[in-house]
Motif scaffolding. Structure first.
Motif, PDB file in Angstrom:
ATOM      1  N   VAL A 202       0.853  -1.176   0.000  1.00 42.71           N
ATOM      2  CA  VAL A 202       0.000   0.000   0.000  1.00 42.71           C
ATOM      3  C   VAL A 202       0.895   1.233   0.000  1.00 42.71           C
ATOM      4  O   VAL A 202       1.898   1.288   0.719  1.00 42.71           O
ATOM      5  N   ASP A 203       0.550   2.229  -0.834  1.00 41.48           N
ATOM      6  CA  ASP A 203       1.379   3.429  -0.906  1.00 41.48           C
ATOM      7  C   ASP A 203       0.781   4.561  -0.070  1.00 41.48           C
ATOM      8  O   ASP A 203      -0.244   4.382   0.605  1.00 41.48           O
ATOM      9  N   ALA A 204       1.386   5.722  -0.121  1.00 43.05           N
ATOM     10  CA  ALA A 204       0.969   6.863   0.700  1.00 43.05           C
ATOM     11  C   ALA A 204      -0.397   7.396   0.307  1.00 43.05           C
ATOM     12  O   ALA A 204      -1.021   8.131   1.078  1.00 43.05           O
ATOM     13  N   ASN A 205      -0.876   7.055  -0.882  1.00 46.39           N
ATOM     14  CA  ASN A 205      -2.194   7.500  -1.338  1.00 46.39           C
ATOM     15  C   ASN A 205      -3.294   6.498  -1.009  1.00 46.39           C
ATOM     16  O   ASN A 205      -4.450   6.691  -1.398  1.00 46.39           O
ATOM     17  N   GLY A 206      -2.927   5.397  -0.327  1.00 48.58           N
ATOM     18  CA  GLY A 206      -3.922   4.389   0.025  1.00 48.58           C
ATOM     19  C   GLY A 206      -4.221   3.418  -1.091  1.00 48.58           C
ATOM     20  O   GLY A 206      -5.225   2.690  -1.023  1.00 48.58           O
ATOM     21  N   GLU A 207      -3.363   3.347  -2.098  1.00 49.02           N
ATOM     22  CA  GLU A 207      -3.588   2.415  -3.204  1.00 49.02           C
ATOM     23  C   GLU A 207      -2.961   1.069  -2.861  1.00 49.02           C
ATOM     24  O   GLU A 207      -1.746   0.969  -2.646  1.00 49.02           O
ATOM     25  N   VAL A 208      -3.790   0.032  -2.834  1.00 49.32           N
ATOM     26  CA  VAL A 208      -3.347  -1.328  -2.508  1.00 49.32           C
ATOM     27  C   VAL A 208      -3.041  -2.079  -3.797  1.00 49.32           C
ATOM     28  O   VAL A 208      -3.837  -2.047  -4.744  1.00 49.32           O
ATOM     29  N   THR A 209      -1.897  -2.763  -3.820  1.00 47.18           N
ATOM     30  CA  THR A 209      -1.513  -3.564  -4.991  1.00 47.18           C
ATOM     31  C   THR A 209      -1.362  -5.019  -4.562  1.00 47.18           C
ATOM     32  O   THR A 209      -0.626  -5.325  -3.605  1.00 47.18           O
ATOM     33  N   ALA A 210      -2.079  -5.928  -5.242  1.00 52.68           N
ATOM     34  CA  ALA A 210      -1.996  -7.357  -4.945  1.00 52.68           C
ATOM     35  C   ALA A 210      -0.715  -7.913  -5.544  1.00 52.68           C
ATOM     36  O   ALA A 210      -0.474  -7.785  -6.747  1.00 52.68           O
ATOM     37  N   VAL A 211       0.131  -8.564  -4.708  1.00 49.94           N
ATOM     38  CA  VAL A 211       1.439  -9.064  -5.155  1.00 49.94           C
ATOM     39  C   VAL A 211       1.430 -10.577  -5.355  1.00 49.94           C
ATOM     40  O   VAL A 211       1.876 -11.087  -6.380  1.00 49.94           O
ATOM     41  N   ALA A 212       0.922 -11.299  -4.351  1.00 50.10           N
ATOM     42  CA  ALA A 212       0.917 -12.770  -4.434  1.00 50.10           C
ATOM     43  C   ALA A 212      -0.259 -13.309  -3.628  1.00 50.10           C
ATOM     44  O   ALA A 212      -0.889 -12.587  -2.856  1.00 50.10           O
ATOM     45  N   GLU A 213      -0.559 -14.593  -3.831  1.00 48.16           N
ATOM     46  CA  GLU A 213      -1.683 -15.223  -3.119  1.00 48.16           C
ATOM     47  C   GLU A 213      -1.478 -15.173  -1.611  1.00 48.16           C
ATOM     48  O   GLU A 213      -0.363 -15.288  -1.115  1.00 48.16           O
ATOM     49  N   GLY A 214      -2.589 -14.964  -0.903  1.00 50.15           N
ATOM     50  CA  GLY A 214      -2.525 -14.926   0.542  1.00 50.15           C
ATOM     51  C   GLY A 214      -3.395 -13.811   1.111  1.00 50.15           C
ATOM     52  O   GLY A 214      -4.240 -13.255   0.398  1.00 50.15           O
ATOM     53  N   SER A 215      -3.190 -13.530   2.374  1.00 48.92           N
ATOM     54  CA  SER A 215      -3.964 -12.482   3.035  1.00 48.92           C
ATOM     55  C   SER A 215      -3.036 -11.504   3.745  1.00 48.92           C
ATOM     56  O   SER A 215      -1.976 -11.889   4.253  1.00 48.92           O
ATOM     57  N   ALA A 216      -3.462 -10.248   3.784  1.00 49.75           N
ATOM     58  CA  ALA A 216      -2.697  -9.217   4.482  1.00 49.75           C
ATOM     59  C   ALA A 216      -3.667  -8.222   5.098  1.00 49.75           C
ATOM     60  O   ALA A 216      -4.789  -8.040   4.608  1.00 49.75           O
ATOM     61  N   ILE A 217      -3.223  -7.598   6.163  1.00 49.56           N
ATOM     62  CA  ILE A 217      -4.045  -6.584   6.825  1.00 49.56           C
ATOM     63  C   ILE A 217      -3.446  -5.215   6.570  1.00 49.56           C
ATOM     64  O   ILE A 217      -2.254  -4.987   6.828  1.00 49.56           O
ATOM     65  N   ILE A 218      -4.273  -4.314   6.055  1.00 53.04           N
ATOM     66  CA  ILE A 218      -3.841  -2.933   5.825  1.00 53.04           C
ATOM     67  C   ILE A 218      -4.304  -2.094   7.015  1.00 53.04           C
ATOM     68  O   ILE A 218      -5.498  -2.045   7.306  1.00 53.04           O
ATOM     69  N   GLU A 219      -3.369  -1.480   7.718  1.00 56.32           N
ATOM     70  CA  GLU A 219      -3.702  -0.637   8.858  1.00 56.32           C
ATOM     71  C   GLU A 219      -3.640   0.830   8.441  1.00 56.32           C
ATOM     72  O   GLU A 219      -2.687   1.256   7.785  1.00 56.32           O
ATOM     73  N   VAL A 220      -4.666   1.592   8.843  1.00 54.77           N
ATOM     74  CA  VAL A 220      -4.751   3.015   8.525  1.00 54.77           C
ATOM     75  C   VAL A 220      -4.797   3.792   9.833  1.00 54.77           C
ATOM     76  O   VAL A 220      -5.612   3.491  10.714  1.00 54.77           O
ATOM     77  N   VAL A 221      -3.915   4.787   9.953  1.00 54.12           N
ATOM     78  CA  VAL A 221      -3.833   5.591  11.173  1.00 54.12           C
ATOM     79  C   VAL A 221      -3.850   7.067  10.800  1.00 54.12           C
ATOM     80  O   VAL A 221      -3.223   7.468   9.820  1.00 54.12           O
ATOM     81  N   VAL A 222      -4.601   7.871  11.579  1.00 54.88           N
ATOM     82  CA  VAL A 222      -4.542   9.315  11.402  1.00 54.88           C
ATOM     83  C   VAL A 222      -3.168   9.760  11.893  1.00 54.88           C
ATOM     84  O   VAL A 222      -2.822   9.559  13.067  1.00 54.88           O
ATOM     85  N   THR A 223      -2.386  10.348  11.023  1.00 52.53           N
ATOM     86  CA  THR A 223      -0.993  10.666  11.324  1.00 52.53           C
ATOM     87  C   THR A 223      -0.826  11.518  12.576  1.00 52.53           C
ATOM     88  O   THR A 223       0.049  11.268  13.402  1.00 52.53           O
ATOM     89  N   GLU A 224      -1.688  12.530  12.739  1.00 55.70           N
ATOM     90  CA  GLU A 224      -1.573  13.441  13.881  1.00 55.70           C
ATOM     91  C   GLU A 224      -2.374  12.988  15.097  1.00 55.70           C
ATOM     92  O   GLU A 224      -2.364  13.662  16.129  1.00 55.70           O
ATOM     93  N   LYS A 225      -3.081  11.864  14.982  1.00 57.35           N
ATOM     94  CA  LYS A 225      -3.876  11.364  16.101  1.00 57.35           C
ATOM     95  C   LYS A 225      -3.899   9.844  16.025  1.00 57.35           C
ATOM     96  O   LYS A 225      -4.829   9.234  15.487  1.00 57.35           O
ATOM     97  N   SER A 226      -2.862   9.228  16.583  1.00 55.12           N
ATOM     98  CA  SER A 226      -2.651   7.786  16.430  1.00 55.12           C
ATOM     99  C   SER A 226      -3.726   6.919  17.068  1.00 55.12           C
ATOM    100  O   SER A 226      -3.804   5.720  16.797  1.00 55.12           O
ATOM    101  N   ALA A 227      -4.578   7.528  17.920  1.00 57.14           N
ATOM    102  CA  ALA A 227      -5.651   6.737  18.548  1.00 57.14           C
ATOM    103  C   ALA A 227      -6.731   6.364  17.542  1.00 57.14           C
ATOM    104  O   ALA A 227      -7.525   5.438  17.786  1.00 57.14           O
ATOM    105  N   LEU A 228      -6.794   7.062  16.423  1.00 57.84           N
ATOM    106  CA  LEU A 228      -7.797   6.769  15.395  1.00 57.84           C
ATOM    107  C   LEU A 228      -7.198   5.790  14.390  1.00 57.84           C
ATOM    108  O   LEU A 228      -6.350   6.159  13.565  1.00 57.84           O
TER     109      LEU A 228
END
Length: 239
Positions: A202-228
């Protein structure tokens, strides 16, 4: 004379028969609710000019009420006398009650009693577009943190299925309390990470690219407020 179907803003001209006092619209089903506008010309009407010397009994009122913060905030250096915002009360149709004495001195505004009643205001065609309103309240807070009222963030599509080589941009929404509708958060204010770059990146713009078979978790955090924090599960399959 013009008419439009109630709830629409598509006006068409129609002819009114003064003798029968009817106006016919071809192809309009019986029972359809319509709004009508017309202009009346009367040669016997007398002209009345309102002089600028007259003081109107009805006016457009905008009241501004200051908001203050109690105590001291080390981050913003606000004190108990600091103005942190304001509430604006806009009354489009305010009917003054009786004689009013409004004055302003060179040293500042004097305390003035203002009495009257708010009259109903309509948007669009009166009687056709809702029930109208008396006033509009707007709260303005200076230098307010954009995420101060955000309760959580969510990924619009948190369960993503992709094939190898496929891409998808994540849409992240801010969830507020009360009646505020969710709002899309700009990617520049978020940090994206993948639990397994060999499966999906996943890049800085939130674009996810599928590389190989399997599962992955994408975590998203508000940069200035890590609790979100929000997460999305990406499942990648072969072509």
């Amino acid at each position: 004379m013009w008419y439009s179907i109630a709830g629409e803003n598509n006006w068409s001209k129609i002819d009114f028969d003064a003798e029968t006092k009817t106006a016919t619209v071809a192809g309009l089903p019986v029972g359809t609710t319509v709004c009508v506008k017309y202009v009346k010309n009367d040669a016997s009407a007398e002209q009345f000019i309102v002089s600028s010397a007259f003081i109107p009994s009805q006016c457009h009122a905008i009241l501004t009420l200051p908001l203050f913060k109690a105590g001291t905030d080390s981050k913003t250096s606000f004190t108990s006398s600091s103005k942190v915002g304001e509430v604006q009360v806009e009354i489009p149709n305010f009917l003054l009650g009786g004689a009013q004495d409004l004055s302003l001195t060179a040293s500042g505004a004097s305390t003035t009693n203002l009495s009257g009643n708010a009259l109903t205001t309509f948007d669009g065609s009166e009687g056709c577009d809702g029930d109208g309103y008396y006033a509009r309240l707007i709260q303005i807070t200076y230098n307010k943190d954009e995420f101060a009222d955000v309760k959580s963030i969510v990924v619009a599509d948190s369960d993503i299925d992709l094939v190898v080589g496929e891409k998808q941009v994540l849409d992240v929404l801010a969830i507020y309390g009360g009646m505020t509708a969710p709002k899309k958060v700009e990617a520049s204010k978020l940090t994206f990470t993948s639990s397994d770059d060999t499966v999906a990146t996943v890049d800085a713009n939130g674009e996810v690219t599928a590389v190989a078979e399997g599962s992955a978790i994408i975590e998203v955090v508000v940069t200035e407020k890590s609790a979100l924090v929000a997460k999305a599960v990406v499942t990648v399959s072969a072509e």
